[in-house]
Design a protein around this motif. Structure first.
Motif, PDB file in Angstrom:
ATOM      1  N   ARG A  75       0.868  -1.189   0.000  1.00  0.00           N
ATOM      2  CA  ARG A  75       0.000   0.000   0.000  1.00  0.00           C
ATOM      3  C   ARG A  75       0.891   1.220   0.000  1.00  0.00           C
ATOM      4  O   ARG A  75       1.566   1.515   0.983  1.00  0.00           O
ATOM      5  CB  ARG A  75      -0.898   0.021   1.241  1.00  0.00           C
ATOM      6  CG  ARG A  75      -2.186  -0.754   1.034  1.00  0.00           C
ATOM      7  CD  ARG A  75      -3.252  -0.269   2.003  1.00  0.00           C
ATOM      8  NE  ARG A  75      -3.480   1.171   1.886  1.00  0.00           N
ATOM      9  CZ  ARG A  75      -3.826   1.960   2.904  1.00  0.00           C
ATOM     10  NH1 ARG A  75      -3.942   1.455   4.099  1.00  0.00           N
ATOM     11  NH2 ARG A  75      -4.041   3.235   2.712  1.00  0.00           N
ATOM     12  N   GLY A 115      -6.531   9.535   6.255  1.00  0.00           N
ATOM     13  CA  GLY A 115      -5.923   8.342   5.686  1.00  0.00           C
ATOM     14  C   GLY A 115      -5.068   8.603   4.465  1.00  0.00           C
ATOM     15  O   GLY A 115      -4.517   7.664   3.880  1.00  0.00           O
ATOM     16  N   GLY A 145      -2.256  10.084   4.392  1.00  0.00           N
ATOM     17  CA  GLY A 145      -0.835   9.961   4.698  1.00  0.00           C
ATOM     18  C   GLY A 145      -0.207  11.214   5.297  1.00  0.00           C
ATOM     19  O   GLY A 145       1.021  11.330   5.351  1.00  0.00           O
ATOM     20  N   LYS A 146      -1.035  12.134   5.774  1.00  0.00           N
ATOM     21  CA  LYS A 146      -0.500  13.395   6.313  1.00  0.00           C
ATOM     22  C   LYS A 146       0.386  13.152   7.541  1.00  0.00           C
ATOM     23  O   LYS A 146       1.475  13.716   7.634  1.00  0.00           O
ATOM     24  CB  LYS A 146      -1.654  14.344   6.686  1.00  0.00           C
ATOM     25  CG  LYS A 146      -2.569  14.687   5.514  1.00  0.00           C
ATOM     26  CD  LYS A 146      -3.633  15.691   5.895  1.00  0.00           C
ATOM     27  CE  LYS A 146      -4.610  15.177   6.947  1.00  0.00           C
ATOM     28  NZ  LYS A 146      -5.383  13.975   6.548  1.00  0.00           N
ATOM     29  N   SER A 147      -0.101  12.322   8.455  1.00  0.00           N
ATOM     30  CA  SER A 147       0.711  12.041   9.653  1.00  0.00           C
ATOM     31  C   SER A 147       1.995  11.314   9.274  1.00  0.00           C
ATOM     32  O   SER A 147       3.061  11.580   9.831  1.00  0.00           O
ATOM     33  CB  SER A 147      -0.070  11.180  10.648  1.00  0.00           C
ATOM     34  OG  SER A 147      -1.251  11.829  11.031  1.00  0.00           O
ATOM     35  N   THR A 148       1.867  10.392   8.316  1.00  0.00           N
ATOM     36  CA  THR A 148       3.051   9.672   7.849  1.00  0.00           C
ATOM     37  C   THR A 148       4.075  10.651   7.279  1.00  0.00           C
ATOM     38  O   THR A 148       5.272  10.572   7.608  1.00  0.00           O
ATOM     39  CB  THR A 148       2.648   8.653   6.757  1.00  0.00           C
ATOM     40  OG1 THR A 148       1.643   7.793   7.292  1.00  0.00           O
ATOM     41  CG2 THR A 148       3.828   7.835   6.292  1.00  0.00           C
TER      42      THR A 148
HETATM   43  P1  ADP Z   1      -3.671  10.786   7.749  1.00  0.00           P
HETATM   44  O1  ADP Z   1      -2.767  11.408   8.769  1.00  0.00           O
HETATM   45  O2  ADP Z   1      -3.739  11.566   6.469  1.00  0.00           O
HETATM   46  O3  ADP Z   1      -5.015  10.462   8.277  1.00  0.00           O
HETATM   47  P2  ADP Z   1      -1.910   8.509   8.055  1.00  0.00           P
HETATM   48  O4  ADP Z   1      -0.546   8.986   7.679  1.00  0.00           O
HETATM   49  O5  ADP Z   1      -2.219   8.400   9.509  1.00  0.00           O
HETATM   50  O6  ADP Z   1      -3.003   9.405   7.300  1.00  0.00           O
HETATM   51  O7  ADP Z   1      -2.155   7.093   7.404  1.00  0.00           O
HETATM   52  C1  ADP Z   1      -2.098   6.871   6.011  1.00  0.00           C
HETATM   53  C2  ADP Z   1      -2.484   5.458   5.737  1.00  0.00           C
HETATM   54  O8  ADP Z   1      -1.439   4.592   6.147  1.00  0.00           O
HETATM   55  C3  ADP Z   1      -3.738   5.014   6.464  1.00  0.00           C
HETATM   56  O9  ADP Z   1      -4.504   4.235   5.570  1.00  0.00           O
HETATM   57  C4  ADP Z   1      -3.206   4.179   7.601  1.00  0.00           C
HETATM   58  O10 ADP Z   1      -4.131   3.194   7.969  1.00  0.00           O
HETATM   59  C5  ADP Z   1      -1.946   3.600   7.018  1.00  0.00           C
HETATM   60  N1  ADP Z   1      -0.920   3.342   8.047  1.00  0.00           N
HETATM   61  C6  ADP Z   1      -0.389   4.258   8.880  1.00  0.00           C
HETATM   62  N2  ADP Z   1       0.519   3.704   9.687  1.00  0.00           N
HETATM   63  C7  ADP Z   1       0.571   2.388   9.355  1.00  0.00           C
HETATM   64  C8  ADP Z   1       1.320   1.271   9.819  1.00  0.00           C
HETATM   65  N3  ADP Z   1       2.230   1.396  10.795  1.00  0.00           N
HETATM   66  N4  ADP Z   1       1.106   0.069   9.221  1.00  0.00           N
HETATM   67  C9  ADP Z   1       0.208  -0.066   8.232  1.00  0.00           C
HETATM   68  N5  ADP Z   1      -0.540   0.952   7.737  1.00  0.00           N
HETATM   69  C10 ADP Z   1      -0.370   2.149   8.296  1.00  0.00           C
END
Ligand code: ADP
Ligand code: ADP
Length: 227
Positions: free
Chosen positions: A21, A44, A46-49
């Motif tokens: 993904r 979802g 990916g902003k936090s990521t």
């Molecule tokens: P946002 O901050 O925009 O809501 P995130 O960065 O939190 O988005 O997450 C982006 C996507 O990556 C989401 O679909 C989330 O479920 C997935 N995700 C985040 N962290 C992990 C992880 N450690 N393992 C698997 N999937 C993850």
């Protein structure tokens, strides 16, 4: 440039699954010194990521992260922790102040074990100046429980600034505030960006907050688009 992300790819792969993904897809971003940017996008997306990659809390699968001309991929975990302590300030959706400490003590927490009296005095002076800057001079001896959400969040901004970081990373900083406090906090972030010589990255769902920043990027399908 304070931050340069070059061709960052980040994906998650469930164990036992061949499918990847892709969250960040060959993404590049340059943030100039003194700039303020907002990152918006659906939940979802990916902003936090992305914020975690910028702050070196998370690794990416490929690409480079350069901070103030230093390539972070060359640093080990301990060096990265030092890098974060020296250069970054974090603001979250909730203030995370310690309830048993006064505002001033909360802000000065990293300096409590400090032995060097000069360093300690300078930090105290900075704390008092910053608390005045955010309009909390009268409340420095109060505990978080005696203050409003907006006041606590302003104190959290001071805590993020106390070690004079080069970059503030804020994840939904107004997410738990009412409209008026959110407006005030947004203005405060703009103010510190302009007057305290600190660059700013804000992740938010709030377009009102995003519009206060110099640039707005939308994260979608792993790519950033300038709005
Ligand atoms: P946002 O901050 O925009 O809501 P995130 O960065 O939190 O988005 O997450 C982006 C996507 O990556 C989401 O679909 C989330 O479920 C997935 N995700 C985040 N962290 C992990 C992880 N450690 N393992 C698997 N999937 C993850
Ligand atoms: P946010 O509300 O900021 O978007 P999330 O609720 O998406 O954050 O994620 C919270 C934490 O859980 C993050 O550290 C993220 O990396 C992790 N996470 C999110 N989705 C997954 C997932 N599918 N698998 C494992 N960890 C995840």
């Amino acid at each position: 440039m304070i931050v340069e992300l070059k061709n960052i790819t980040k994906y998650y792969q469930n164990s036992g699954s061949a499918e990847k993904r892709i969250i960040l897809d060959d993404l590049s971003l340059a943030i100039a010194k003194g700039e303020s940017i907002a990152i918006v996008g659906p939940s979802g997306s990916g902003k936090s990521t992305l914020l975690n990659v910028i702050s070196s809390l998370d690794t990416c699968n490929s690409g480079n992260m350069i901070f103030d001309a230093q390539d972070l991929s060359k640093l080990n975990e301990k060096e990265l922790a030092n890098f974060r302590n020296q250069n970054l300030g974090f603001v979250f959706q909730s203030h995370h102040l310690l309830p048993q400490l006064s505002l001033l003590e909360n802000v000065l927490l990293p300096y409590l074990p400090e032995k060097d009296k000069t360093v300690k005095k300078e930090a105290e002076k900075r704390a008092l100046d910053l608390l005045e800057f955010v309009g909390l001079s009268k409340q420095i001896h109060q505990r978080p429980g005696q203050m409003s959400g907006g006041e606590c969040q302003r104190a959290a901004v001071v805590r993020a600034l106390i070690h004079q970081p080069k970059l503030i990373l804020a994840d939904e900083p107004t997410g738990s505030l009412d409209k008026k406090s959110a407006e005030q906090l947004g203005d405060l972030l703009v103010d510190i960006n302009e007057k305290q010589a600190v660059s700013l990255v804000v992740v938010t769902h709030s377009m009102d907050l995003a519009k206060k920043m110099k640039k707005i990027y939308q994260l979608e399908d792993g790519k950033l688009n300038l709005l």
